[in-house]
Design a protein around this motif. Structure first.
Motif, mmCIF file in Angstrom:
data_model
loop_
_atom_site.group_PDB
_atom_site.id
_atom_site.type_symbol
_atom_site.label_atom_id
_atom_site.label_comp_id
_atom_site.label_asym_id
_atom_site.label_seq_id
_atom_site.Cartn_x
_atom_site.Cartn_y
_atom_site.Cartn_z
ATOM 1 N N ALA A 61 44.957 47.359 37.053
ATOM 2 C CA ALA A 61 44.041 46.517 36.292
ATOM 3 C C ALA A 61 44.091 46.906 34.826
ATOM 4 C CB ALA A 61 42.613 46.652 36.824
ATOM 5 N N VAL A 63 41.517 46.653 31.586
ATOM 6 C CA VAL A 63 40.121 46.411 31.229
ATOM 7 C C VAL A 63 40.018 46.344 29.716
ATOM 8 C CG1 VAL A 63 37.753 47.229 31.492
ATOM 9 C CG2 VAL A 63 39.439 47.704 33.267
ATOM 10 N N LEU A 68 37.338 42.905 33.123
ATOM 11 C CA LEU A 68 38.630 42.792 33.797
ATOM 12 C C LEU A 68 39.467 41.699 33.138
ATOM 13 C CD1 LEU A 68 40.471 43.574 36.209
ATOM 14 C CD2 LEU A 68 39.305 41.801 37.525
ATOM 15 N N LEU A 71 44.859 41.770 36.710
ATOM 16 C CA LEU A 71 44.814 42.415 38.016
ATOM 17 C C LEU A 71 46.076 42.100 38.792
ATOM 18 C CD1 LEU A 71 43.219 43.947 40.261
ATOM 19 C CD2 LEU A 71 42.355 41.720 40.995
ATOM 20 N N PHE A 309 37.988 52.643 40.167
ATOM 21 C CA PHE A 309 37.597 51.275 39.848
ATOM 22 C C PHE A 309 36.071 51.124 39.800
ATOM 23 C CE2 PHE A 309 41.270 48.097 40.356
ATOM 24 C CZ PHE A 309 42.163 48.988 39.786
ATOM 25 N N TYR A 312 34.693 52.109 36.384
ATOM 26 C CA TYR A 312 34.776 51.071 35.359
ATOM 27 C C TYR A 312 34.138 49.749 35.808
ATOM 28 C CZ TYR A 312 37.584 53.893 32.249
ATOM 29 O OH TYR A 312 38.002 54.872 31.380
ATOM 30 N N LEU A 314 34.639 47.792 38.272
ATOM 31 C CA LEU A 314 35.628 46.744 38.546
ATOM 32 C C LEU A 314 35.505 46.134 39.930
ATOM 33 C CD1 LEU A 314 39.008 47.862 36.941
ATOM 34 C CD2 LEU A 314 37.259 46.323 36.075
ATOM 35 N N GLN A 317 33.610 43.043 39.815
ATOM 36 C CA GLN A 317 34.339 41.998 39.097
ATOM 37 C C GLN A 317 35.475 41.427 39.942
ATOM 38 O OE1 GLN A 317 35.167 42.511 34.823
ATOM 39 N NE2 GLN A 317 34.139 44.501 34.935
ATOM 40 N N ILE A 318 36.135 42.285 40.715
ATOM 41 C CA ILE A 318 37.216 41.813 41.587
ATOM 42 C C ILE A 318 36.655 40.941 42.705
ATOM 43 C CG2 ILE A 318 38.983 42.559 43.231
ATOM 44 C CD1 ILE A 318 39.437 45.015 41.447
#
Length: 530
Positions: A61, A63, A68, A71, A309, A312, A314, A317-318
């Protein structure tokens, strides 16, 4: 009729588009230190994260300000073909669709469009054919080098080309092209002229061409020469393998996700490259030793207790990146649907009603949506045709501004895109090259219950369908017993609603039916056997 007692239920590439000119161009943290997660808008401006904690699935990823921006996910148990070069054999030539089918060793035959056929890729023409020479007609049995450009699917074979390209760090080698070219994304005329002068000082094989990648801008002659030499050596080894091995055979394998991601996405504006796996660190370290030795201090092995992840922020967000509905900060949202033919993205104002004027609401929501659509295309790697339905706006300047924001966002995309103007119906069509395997295909699979439609039968419709099946099977098997396995929820409805009708059908047809609860069946489904 035999009905079991039922309990009432409680609750119901690589090949890179940016390089295609004529063919579509450590410091380690202390282990016990507790660190808070980094919210959006905080932390280093731009960071690359490589998650290899679970070796069966590697994720990369990027950032940007905590958000994000890129990916890529690779399942190590899934065999990938894209970017690989094979010695293949022509199986069939279909002039009606202007394509050939080749056996390269994949699960299905590869699909080679005739406009992707390069005469220099035929084994008999290796290192002798030049651009402009007449191409021999393809015939079954011919042996040819091919490179996979698109992974095979459950219903289609992989797409292949014989215009072979191999990406180095600063150059891309291309078969069937003469001398050199420069990426169109290098726009400064002074820099383009400097690159031309350097490239003129190099010596090229007659049958190969080279494209200077965007990361080659500003690089000295020695770096370009070293990359050129490495690519030629790699090509020579590929040719030697093609002449020595029988078809089908793998000749060149694309780099794994760690090296590929660094090669294609690392740039000097990335402040750190963090990874949580020693294996990933080793691969990244070897890459930086060759290409970025002075920036190797940006590589850091992450050793916190909290997963990388999550650190951060993430994972959330994913998860949102796989949702159908993506919220906008104004209160509006976009809805993303995937069909066999295309992707559709619908923009809705939702609860966005701060503006008194409906035109202002539409304009503000559309501006947010245009930027988010460009980001979602990158993250989800949505390829093919994408149609975006913006909220209708009356002012022409507003339409132009939304169109501008969308196109500016797409400039950050390495994939080749073609965007139509915003039409009177509020529609924008985008054609986008797919860069790899979308995480949709790596992490998700189609719903077996609804067959990917997003819909399934209502309870009443399922009961009626079951009764029609029972009636038909009883009528065909007079004097025999019919056994029907039924999902628990459907069986409960049949027991409560259809006892009298089942008895009537048994008397009418002179047969008997037995229902058995089967929890292994999908909801509202059944299976009948005599």
């Amino acid at each position: 009729v035999s009905l079991p007692a039922v309990e009432t239920l409680a609750g119901a590439e690589g090949t890179l588009s940016e390089e295609e000119v004529s063919r579509g161009e450590e410091e380690e943290a202390e282990e016990d230190e507790e660190v808070e997660e980094i919210p959006a808008g905080k932390g280093p401006k731009k960071v690359m994260l490589i998650d290899g904690a679970h070796p069966e699935e590697i994720r990369v990823a990027i950032v940007n300000d905590g958000v994000l921006d890129y990916l890529e996910v690779e399942n190590q148990r899934r065999k990938l073909y894209k970017g690989n070069i094979y010695k293949a054999k022509v199986v069939n030539v279909a002039q009606a669709i202007e394509a050939a089918f080749v056996d390269f060793g994949g699960g299905r035959h590869g699909f080679l469009p005739l406009n992707e056929y390069c005469g220099g890729a035929l084994i008999e023409n290796l290192e002798t054919w030049n651009e402009g020479d007449k191409r021999p007609h393809l015939r079954p049995g011919m042996e040819i080098l091919v490179q996979v450009t698109k992974e095979e699917s459950p219903i289609k074979g992989a797409a292949v080309t014989s215009y072979i390209s191999i990406a180095g760090r600063y150059l891309v080698m291309m078969l069937g092209m003469k001398r050199y070219g420069i990426s169109k994304k290098i726009t400064g005329e002074k820099e383009r002229e400097r690159i031309r002068k350097n490239m003129e000082k190099l010596t090229y094989p007659d049958h190969l061409g080279f494209i200077v990648r965007t990361v080659g801008a500003g690089k000295p002659l020695r770096d370009l020469r070293a990359d050129l030499t490495n690519l030629i050596k790699l090509w020579n080894r590929t040719v030697e393998g093609a002449r020595a091995r029988k078809a089908p055979s793998l000749l060149y394998e694309e780099q794994d996700i760690v090296v590929r991601a660094l090669r294609d996405n690392y740039s000097s504006d990335i402040a750190e490259v963090l990874m949580d796996s020693p294996d990933s660190q080793r691969k990244a370290s070897d890459f930086f030793d060759v290409y970025h030795p002075k920036q190797k201090n940006r590589l850091k092995l992450y050793r916190q207790k909290r997963p990388l992840f999550f650190r951060y922020n993430l994972e959330e967000q994913i998860e949102r990146a796989s949702l159908r509905k993506v919220p906008l900060s104004s209160g509006g949202h976009i809805v993303i649907d995937r069909t066999e033919a295309m992707w559709s993205i619908d923009v809705n104002s939702g609860r966005s009603a701060r503006d008194r004027d409906i035109e202002d609401t539409a304009f503000r929501t559309n501006r947010e949506a245009a930027a988010e659509v460009a980001r979602q295309l990158r993250i989800r790697d949505m390829g093919g045709l994408i149609v975006v339905d913006f909220i209708d706006m009356e002012h022409r300047n507003h339409n132009k501004e939304v169109e501008r924001i969308l196109k500016e966002g797409l400039k950050r995309d390495k994939a080749k895109t073609d965007v139509s103007s915003l039409g009177k119906f509020g529609l924008v069509a985008i054609s986008r090259q797919r860069m790899g395997i979308s995480f949709y295909d790596v992490m998700l699979k189609g719903c077996e219950l609804c067959d990917g439609t997003g819909y399934h039968s209502t309870l009443d419709a399922a009961v009626v369908r079951l009764m029609r099946k029972v009636h038909s099977d009883l009528a065909r098997s007079q004097g025999k017993e019919l056994a029907v396995r039924v999902s628990p929820s459907l069986l409960e409805a049949v027991v409560n609603q259809k006892r009298e009708e089942i008895t009537r059908l048994e008397k009418l047809c002179g047969s008997r039916v037995t229902f058995v609860s089967d929890p292994t069946l999908p909801s509202l489904s059944f299976s009948a056997a005599v």
